[in-house]
Design a protein around this motif. Structure first.
Motif, PDB file in Angstrom:
ATOM      1  N   GLY A  67       0.671  -1.249  -0.038  1.00  0.00           N
ATOM      2  CA  GLY A  67       0.074   0.193   0.135  1.00  0.00           C
ATOM      3  C   GLY A  67       0.923   1.443  -0.188  1.00  0.00           C
ATOM      4  O   GLY A  67       0.216   2.290  -0.203  1.00  0.00           O
ATOM      5  N   VAL A  68       1.755   1.292   0.348  1.00  0.00           N
ATOM      6  CA  VAL A  68       2.947   2.310   0.342  1.00  0.00           C
ATOM      7  C   VAL A  68       3.560   2.542  -0.987  1.00  0.00           C
ATOM      8  O   VAL A  68       4.229   1.662  -1.644  1.00  0.00           O
ATOM      9  N   GLY A  69       3.621   3.960  -1.535  1.00  0.00           N
ATOM     10  CA  GLY A  69       4.099   4.164  -2.781  1.00  0.00           C
ATOM     11  C   GLY A  69       4.991   5.373  -2.597  1.00  0.00           C
ATOM     12  O   GLY A  69       5.317   5.758  -1.259  1.00  0.00           O
ATOM     13  N   ASN A  70       5.462   6.013  -3.594  1.00  0.00           N
ATOM     14  CA  ASN A  70       6.479   7.034  -3.542  1.00  0.00           C
ATOM     15  C   ASN A  70       6.262   8.040  -2.756  1.00  0.00           C
ATOM     16  O   ASN A  70       6.940   8.556  -2.025  1.00  0.00           O
ATOM     17  N   ILE A  71       4.743   8.640  -2.873  1.00  0.00           N
ATOM     18  CA  ILE A  71       4.472   9.849  -2.184  1.00  0.00           C
ATOM     19  C   ILE A  71       4.651   9.373  -0.528  1.00  0.00           C
ATOM     20  O   ILE A  71       5.200  10.364   0.345  1.00  0.00           O
ATOM     21  N   TYR A  72       3.744   8.567  -0.058  1.00  0.00           N
ATOM     22  CA  TYR A  72       3.612   8.164   1.375  1.00  0.00           C
ATOM     23  C   TYR A  72       4.866   7.571   2.091  1.00  0.00           C
ATOM     24  O   TYR A  72       5.287   7.924   3.188  1.00  0.00           O
ATOM     25  N   ALA A  73       5.776   7.127   1.167  1.00  0.00           N
ATOM     26  CA  ALA A  73       7.114   6.605   1.579  1.00  0.00           C
ATOM     27  C   ALA A  73       7.918   7.897   1.880  1.00  0.00           C
ATOM     28  O   ALA A  73       8.523   8.178   3.065  1.00  0.00           O
ATOM     29  N   ASP A  74       7.974   9.042   0.816  1.00  0.00           N
ATOM     30  CA  ASP A  74       8.655  10.192   1.360  1.00  0.00           C
ATOM     31  C   ASP A  74       8.295  10.929   2.350  1.00  0.00           C
ATOM     32  O   ASP A  74       8.853  11.491   3.216  1.00  0.00           O
ATOM     33  N   GLU A  75       6.857  11.018   2.579  1.00  0.00           N
ATOM     34  CA  GLU A  75       6.286  11.688   3.562  1.00  0.00           C
ATOM     35  C   GLU A  75       6.634  10.960   5.209  1.00  0.00           C
ATOM     36  O   GLU A  75       6.896  11.428   6.109  1.00  0.00           O
ATOM     37  N   ALA A  76       6.392   9.550   5.228  1.00  0.00           N
ATOM     38  CA  ALA A  76       6.575   9.051   6.298  1.00  0.00           C
ATOM     39  C   ALA A  76       8.136   9.219   6.657  1.00  0.00           C
ATOM     40  O   ALA A  76       8.607   9.220   7.834  1.00  0.00           O
ATOM     41  N   LEU A  77       9.037   9.004   5.788  1.00  0.00           N
ATOM     42  CA  LEU A  77      10.597   9.107   5.935  1.00  0.00           C
ATOM     43  C   LEU A  77      10.770  10.562   6.516  1.00  0.00           C
ATOM     44  O   LEU A  77      11.593  10.808   7.437  1.00  0.00           O
ATOM     45  N   TRP A  78      10.245  11.358   6.057  1.00  0.00           N
ATOM     46  CA  TRP A  78      10.359  12.722   6.504  1.00  0.00           C
ATOM     47  C   TRP A  78       9.889  13.003   7.994  1.00  0.00           C
ATOM     48  O   TRP A  78      10.519  13.518   9.026  1.00  0.00           O
ATOM     49  N   ARG A  79       8.741  12.574   8.348  1.00  0.00           N
ATOM     50  CA  ARG A  79       8.258  12.491   9.682  1.00  0.00           C
ATOM     51  C   ARG A  79       9.311  11.627  10.744  1.00  0.00           C
ATOM     52  O   ARG A  79       9.222  12.095  11.677  1.00  0.00           O
TER      53      ARG A  79
END
Length: 285
Positions: free
Chosen positions: A177-189
């Motif tokens: 379920g994780v794609g490029n957008i939510y991967a980058d967002e979760a890593l930033w957080r």
DNA sequence: AGATCTTCCTGTTGGC
DNA sequence: TGCCAACAGGAAGATC
């Protein structure tokens, strides 16, 4: 670019509007989206006509309609796919690929379910491998909002891998379920650089990362969920989340929300990664 | 088996 | 004005 929250909005919309209906007819307007169906367009249509839709399910970015026959209509939106509900006779969309005529339900009249996909990375197929979990996606891991997702298993598997954590987040056999957008967002957080190897991360770091994946997806789901109910035709994979709430993805040059350092973009797997070079320090090589 | 790379698609955008 | 490269990117399949 539909990821888990967008696909869940689609699943919920389909459940509300097509559950219990029977498929009266299917029109495949382009063969490409049906390419993975073992029996081709003809078999695809034959397996669907006359079938009642008994359930609408999802795992990661895949969704499926469980049919009365025990088969499943399995779908993936790729990067531009939509499932639209339209009144019969409405003008065709430019990229309409498959049309499903659905019989009238108790309160509503007949409706058309339309698979629209500009870039055709998405697809549909009829699975004979079970409506509980179609065999074609047996290798897809549970997703992080699945109550049965096993945090311990994810952590132990990730800690045995040498790939960077962003690759691992995008590996649908580890977590789906994780794609490029939510991967980058979760890593930033999480203040983690995507190239940090899995086997160099601690259990607590990975557990915190899972928490951030769930938080960012939950926020998107809230917005998508509300936008859907207002508009009958919006069963389409757009959550409206992209406009406001992104801290990293697509923010190249904009100041980091924590430290004001400009967000950077680097090439990654034929796409892009966005991160704060100060908050998310790259690993030593 | 794990890690990594290529390929499939089309429309938009920007440089020259 | 026209041409072409770059870009968007999920996941199957190939290769080592």
């Amino acid at each position: 670019m539909p990821e888990l929250p967008e696909v869940e909005v689609v699943r919920a919309g389909l459940q509300r509007h097509v559950l219990g209906r029977t498929i009266a007819g299917v029109d495949v307007l382009h063969p490409r989206p049906v390419r993975r169906d073992a029996r081709g367009s003809t078999g695809f249509v034959a397996a669907l006509v006359g079938q009642r839709i008994d359930a609408v399910r999802r795992r990661g970015k895949y969704f499926w309609l469980a049919l009365g026959s025990g088969d499943a209509l399995l779908g993936h939106l790729g990067m531009s796919g939509q499932m639209l509900l339209k009144d019969p006779g409405s003008e065709d969309e430019r990229h309409l690929r498959v049309r499903f005529a659905l019989e009238a339900a108790a309160v509503d009249g007949p409706v058309e379910m339309r698979f629209v996909d500009q870039r055709m990375f998405g697809g549909l197929l009829v699975s004979t491998g079970g409506a509980e979990l179609p065999s074609e996606i047996a290798h897809i891991a549970r997703d992080p909002i699945d109550p049965e997702f096993d945090d311990d298993l994810f952590v132990s598997r990730a800690r045995r891998r040498t790939s960077g954590i962003k690759r691992l987040l995008l590996d649908q056999t580890l977590i789906s379920g994780v794609g490029n957008i939510y991967a980058d967002e979760a890593l930033w957080r999480s203040r983690l650089h995507g190239e940090r190897p899995g086997d160099r991360l601690t259990g607590p770091q990975l557990r915190a990362l899972l928490g951030h994946v769930r938080d960012v997806m939950g926020a998107a789901l809230e917005q998508g969920g509300t936008s859907f109910d207002a508009l009958y035709v919006n069963v389409n994979g757009e959550s409206g989340y992209f406009d406001r709430s992104l801290d990293a993805y697509g923010q190249e040059g904009r100041p980091c929300g924590r430290c004001s350092t400009p967000i950077r973009r680097v090439a990654f797997m034929n796409r892009s990664s966005f991160f704060c070079p100060r908050c998310q320090r790259p690993p030593r090589r």
